[in-house]
Design an enzyme around this catalytic site. Structure first.
Site, PDB file in Angstrom:
ATOM      1  N   GLU A  10       0.785  -1.185   0.225  1.00 47.11           N
ATOM      2  CA  GLU A  10      -0.170  -0.081   0.113  1.00 47.11           C
ATOM      3  C   GLU A  10       0.860   1.121  -0.061  1.00 47.11           C
ATOM      4  O   GLU A  10       1.630   1.230   1.024  1.00 47.11           O
ATOM      5  CB  GLU A  10      -0.865   0.092   1.081  1.00 47.11           C
ATOM      6  CG  GLU A  10      -1.805   1.300   1.197  1.00 47.11           C
ATOM      7  CD  GLU A  10      -2.855   1.403   2.182  1.00 47.11           C
ATOM      8  OE1 GLU A  10      -3.862   0.628   1.978  1.00 47.11           O
ATOM      9  OE2 GLU A  10      -2.771   2.302   2.962  1.00 47.11           O
TER      10      GLU A  10
ATOM     11  N   CYS B 294      -1.732   8.742   3.784  1.00 44.15           N
ATOM     12  CA  CYS B 294      -1.856   8.490   2.373  1.00 44.15           C
ATOM     13  C   CYS B 294      -3.148   8.748   1.610  1.00 44.15           C
ATOM     14  O   CYS B 294      -2.927   8.723   0.428  1.00 44.15           O
ATOM     15  CB  CYS B 294      -1.674   6.966   1.886  1.00 44.15           C
ATOM     16  SG  CYS B 294      -2.843   5.986   2.945  1.00 44.15           S
TER      17      CYS B 294
END
Length: 486
Positions: free
Chosen positions: A250, A284
């Site tokens: 990720e 993020c």
């Protein structure tokens, strides 16, 4: 929890230190809040060996009920220490208390969900021919190497560890030096769960990358789960390919807000502003790109600028604080340099923001939010993850143009759609290249559903039923159970 802690590694069920010791700092003040043993290759090798022994010699991989009980009891143990988790994140990570609470609340839920996964490996069996059965079983891959980032370390560690344990893997967790105190607390909690055999979870702390590199290169570690930057993720994938490892990544994001002219603008502006300041933009899924339809653009930009100009920076200890510090002053300088480069390349400052000059915040890593108007999507400030409280604004006319602008980056982790139209959210969401679409909201994460990115935002999924996939191997077994005539 204000006492200073000397954080150590947790290897094979025991605490272990090292001659090399580094300091943990409070990013809001720059003050030393503790120390930690700073790992190198020796500790990494010991952790891998312990995890390998735990996998092959112990009952962990063979007993799903044991794993379910361990995960359930680990959830209970975390629930009892939740205040300590929040306090540690505030002091070490710089999060404001509500933000730390938001991160921490996912932990217990993720562990309870994984406890259910432990007893449901989802194999299958069928008769492929009269007198012959074929079955597909799923077995744990082996030792899992989990490389955890500093920006949300308490939850992002558990997000990967929980499904790895549910699958029957043992683990080596590499925690960053900036999260050493969080790692120490995690190990304290792990040590209270009797169903976790020694060597099942091994935690090492390092400020560098020697242990992370060792995990990626070691043939004893068949699966890697990495959360971090896209640049580092590419290196992880390249190095892991030498051993054909499973790799879950990720990586970075560049979340767009698509604000249509029929949106509830008061709510859209409030949440869009917040999406830039939560975790000081070190997330993020930070809402770093604002795409607004022309008819309401002036109104939205003015309202957003007003909110961002009046955001109050401060430490978690001050309840009036509205944005906490970045992780360190080097990050402040990096973000400000990116803004300066954008201005030199033609971006226009709506709200300049920048490093804080408030005397009471001297010594801390505070950065005031910045809002830039851009017309060129090729600018690095639009294309690259800034990882700080910086937003860009672009104007669109049509739905098709909004989708094109939203997809015009290498990232695809998340996106937000703001509209009161009944059909538009489904229509637009299906066209967006992103793994999480939030409608009239932002970063609406759900443990029970898969989370991950498109394009350069990564591969694989954590959360949901798919979270266990990287940690399991399929095996086909075929048996003739009716004797064949001779």
């Amino acid at each position: 929890m204000n006492e200073q802690i000397n954080a150590k590694h947790w290897i094979d069920g025991a605490w272990t230190g090292l001659a090399r010791v580094s300091e943990s700092l409070n990013p809001a003040t720059g003050e030393v809040i503790g120390t930690y043993a700073d790992a190198g290759v020796e500790e990494g090798l010991a952790a891998i060996e312990a995890a390998a022994r735990g996998f092959t010699a112990g009952p962990w991989r063979l007993d799903p009920m044991m794993r379910a009980a361990a995960l359930s009891h680990l959830a209970d143990a975390y629930a009892e220490r939740m205040d300590d988790v929040v306090d540690t994140l505030c002091r070490e990570n710089g999060k404001l208390r509500p933000e730390a609470g938001f991160e921490a609340h996912f932990i217990v839920r993720a562990l309870r969900f994984a406890a259910g996964l432990a007893v449901h490996p989802f194999g299958r069996v069928t008769d492929t021919h009269p007198g012959r059965q074929a079955m597909s079983i799923r077995q744990p891959v082996g030792v899992a190497g989990l490389i955890v980032p500093w920006n949300s370390p308490a939850y992002l560690c558990i997000r990967a560890l929980a499904p790895a344990l549910a699958a029957g893997c043992t683990a080596v967790v590499k925690m960053p030096g900036q999260a050493a105190q969080t790692a120490a607390l995690m190990c304290e909690i792990l040590a209270t769960v009797p169903e976790l055999p020694a060597g099942t979870v091994n935690v090492v702390i390092e400020s560098g990358s020697d242990v992370a590199r060792l995990l990626v290169e070691s043939p004893q570690v068949p699966v890697i789960s990495f959360t971090g930057s896209t640049r580092t993720g590419r290196l992880v994938a390249q190095q892991a390919a030498a051993h054909f490892k499973r790799v879950g990544l990720e990586l970075g994001g560049k979340t767009p807000h698509l604000v249509f002219d029929d949106a509830d603008l008061d709510i859209a502006v409030a949440i869009t502003a917040q999406s830039s300041t939560v975790f000081a933009g070190q997330f993020c899924m930070t809402g770093s790109r604002v795409l607004v339809q022309r008819r309401v653009a002036d109104e939205v930009i003015a309202a957003l600028a007003d909110r961002l100009e009046n955001v109050r920076p401060g430490p978690a200890a001050d309840p009036a604080s509205q944005i906490g510090p970045m992780i360190d002053t080097a990050s402040v300088a990096r973000v400000d340099a990116a803004v300066e480069d954008a201005l030199a390349a033609g971006a226009k400052a709506i709200v300049r923001g920048g490093p804080s000059t408030i005397p009471d915040l001297a010594g801390g890593a505070f950065y005031h939010p910045t809002l830039l108007s851009v017309s060129d999507s090729t600018l690095p400030i639009v294309q690259e993850e800034t990882f700080g409280p910086v937003q860009t604004v672009q104007i669109f006319d049509t739905e098709e143009e909004a989708v094109t602008l939203a997809n015009d980056t290498d990232y695809g982790l998340s996106a937000c759609i703001w509209t009161r139209d009944v059909d538009r959210p489904v229509r637009v969401a299906r066209q967006l290249d992103a793994g999480l679409i939030s409608v009239n909201s932002w970063a609406n994460l759900t443990i029970e559903f898969e989370e991950g990115g498109f394009k350069s935002s990564g591969v694989g999924r954590l959360g949901g039923l798919a979270s266990i996939e990287d940690f399991l191997e399929y095996k086909q077994i075929t048996q003739d159970y009716v004797p064949l005539p001779h």
